[in-house]
Design an enzyme around this catalytic site. Structure first.
Site, PDB file in Angstrom:
ATOM      1  N   GLY A  41      58.153  50.276  42.685  1.00  0.00           N
ATOM      2  CA  GLY A  41      59.424  50.237  41.951  1.00  0.00           C
ATOM      3  C   GLY A  41      59.639  48.911  41.233  1.00  0.00           C
ATOM      4  N   SER A  43      58.705  47.672  38.289  1.00  0.00           N
ATOM      5  CA  SER A  43      59.133  47.723  36.880  1.00  0.00           C
ATOM      6  C   SER A  43      60.577  48.196  36.770  1.00  0.00           C
ATOM      7  CB  SER A  43      58.229  48.661  36.080  1.00  0.00           C
ATOM      8  OG  SER A  43      56.904  48.202  36.142  1.00  0.00           O
ATOM      9  N   SER A 110      49.806  41.951  41.379  1.00  0.00           N
ATOM     10  CA  SER A 110      49.352  40.611  41.840  1.00  0.00           C
ATOM     11  C   SER A 110      48.957  40.661  43.317  1.00  0.00           C
ATOM     12  CB  SER A 110      50.401  39.529  41.558  1.00  0.00           C
ATOM     13  OG  SER A 110      51.726  39.936  41.794  1.00  0.00           O
TER      14      SER A 110
HETATM   15  S1  ADX Z   1      47.280  43.501  38.837  1.00  0.00           S
HETATM   16  O1  ADX Z   1      46.625  43.904  40.105  1.00  0.00           O
HETATM   17  O2  ADX Z   1      46.336  42.900  37.902  1.00  0.00           O
HETATM   18  O3  ADX Z   1      48.459  42.653  39.080  1.00  0.00           O
HETATM   19  P1  ADX Z   1      48.918  45.067  37.062  1.00  0.00           P
HETATM   20  O4  ADX Z   1      50.263  44.932  37.680  1.00  0.00           O
HETATM   21  O5  ADX Z   1      48.598  44.216  35.877  1.00  0.00           O
HETATM   22  O6  ADX Z   1      47.796  44.884  38.216  1.00  0.00           O
HETATM   23  O7  ADX Z   1      48.692  46.583  36.620  1.00  0.00           O
HETATM   24  C1  ADX Z   1      48.929  47.596  37.541  1.00  0.00           C
HETATM   25  C2  ADX Z   1      49.227  48.914  36.858  1.00  0.00           C
HETATM   26  O8  ADX Z   1      48.078  49.398  36.194  1.00  0.00           O
HETATM   27  C3  ADX Z   1      49.597  49.957  37.894  1.00  0.00           C
HETATM   28  O9  ADX Z   1      50.997  50.077  38.028  1.00  0.00           O
HETATM   29  C4  ADX Z   1      49.015  51.234  37.325  1.00  0.00           C
HETATM   30  O10 ADX Z   1      49.942  51.863  36.477  1.00  0.00           O
HETATM   31  C5  ADX Z   1      47.866  50.774  36.473  1.00  0.00           C
HETATM   32  N1  ADX Z   1      46.514  50.888  37.065  1.00  0.00           N
HETATM   33  C6  ADX Z   1      45.476  51.499  36.470  1.00  0.00           C
HETATM   34  N2  ADX Z   1      44.353  51.370  37.199  1.00  0.00           N
HETATM   35  C7  ADX Z   1      44.679  50.674  38.319  1.00  0.00           C
HETATM   36  C8  ADX Z   1      43.933  50.214  39.458  1.00  0.00           C
HETATM   37  N3  ADX Z   1      42.650  50.445  39.589  1.00  0.00           N
HETATM   38  N4  ADX Z   1      44.602  49.536  40.430  1.00  0.00           N
HETATM   39  C9  ADX Z   1      45.924  49.301  40.302  1.00  0.00           C
HETATM   40  N5  ADX Z   1      46.675  49.690  39.241  1.00  0.00           N
HETATM   41  C10 ADX Z   1      46.060  50.374  38.239  1.00  0.00           C
END
Ligand code: ADX
Length: 198
Positions: A41, A43, A110
């Site tokens: 949640g 976003s 993150s």
């Molecule tokens: S982070 O891990 O690098 O912080 P970030 O928040 O930018 O991730 O992106 C996460 C979003 O990307 C998720 O909410 C989801 O919609 C999408 N997503 C697509 N593939 C993945 C994956 N393999 N793991 C997590 N999120 C993914």
């Protein structure tokens, strides 16, 4: 972590200070850093906090994981190295917003402590407010608004956080919110209350 490639570069200070900008805006710049599983949640809560602050006359700006991956970070995937670079860049952007006097609200999974801690270390004490949006993996899988957990379970998405990639929960976040039994509005109010108090 990307290394410093350029040499012979010198920091150039301007004539306008951060204090000048903060006085102009009537607020202090800060970064509200949300972390948590996909579908926690983040976003939705970030959108509500942003509009609450704007309504109160505070200049807030949201940096969202999916959105930033359409532009600035479109060349990054979900390996540990790419996530580290994703968070490093967003950390730099949030730091610029904070320096500009803005309340930056970030909503990225993150997942790795060291990446979040590196952003914290790059800012002044008190500027980085870590907000842990704590959702159980079961609840996230149940919600699955984008159908991604289902795809990850079926092996159609690799490195999916919580399924085939790890998530390291913050040990000492400034704000720890449990999603169970609270709607996004209530959680957003808790964040706003923390900001009001400081
Ligand atoms: S982070 O891990 O690098 O912080 P970030 O928040 O930018 O991730 O992106 C996460 C979003 O990307 C998720 O909410 C989801 O919609 C999408 N997503 C697509 N593939 C993945 C994956 N393999 N793991 C997590 N999120 C993914």
């Amino acid at each position: 972590m990307a290394e410093q490639r350029a040499i012979n570069i010198t920091w150039h200070s301007g004539n306008v200070t951060r204090e000048d900008r903060q006085k102009l805006l009537g607020q202090n710049g800060v970064t509200v850093w949300m972390t948590g599983l996909s579908a926690a949640g983040k976003s939705t809560i970030a959108c509500i906090v942003e509009s609450m602050l704007i309504r109160r006359g505070k200049f807030a700006y949201r940096l969202d994981g999916d959105n930033v991956r359409h532009g600035l970070n479109r060349n990054l995937g979900f390996s540990a190295a790419d996530r580290a670079e994703n968070i490093r860049r967003i950390g730099e952007v949030a730091k610029l917003f904070t320096d500009a006097g803005v309340i930056a609200i970030t909503s990225f999974i993150s997942p790795y402590k060291k990446d979040r801690d590196a952003v914290r270390a790059s800012m002044k004490p008190g500027e980085f407010i870590e907000v842990y949006i704590n959702v159980s993996i079961e609840a996230a899988e149940q919600r699955d608004p984008k159908g991604l957990y289902k795809k990850a379970q079926a092996g159609e998405i690799s490195n999916f956080t919580g399924i085939s990639s790890g998530y390291e929960a913050p040990e000492n976040p400034e704000v720890h919110l449990h999603t169970l039994g609270h709607d996004p509005e209530a959680l957003a109010i808790m964040i706003e209350n923390y900001l009001k108090k400081r």
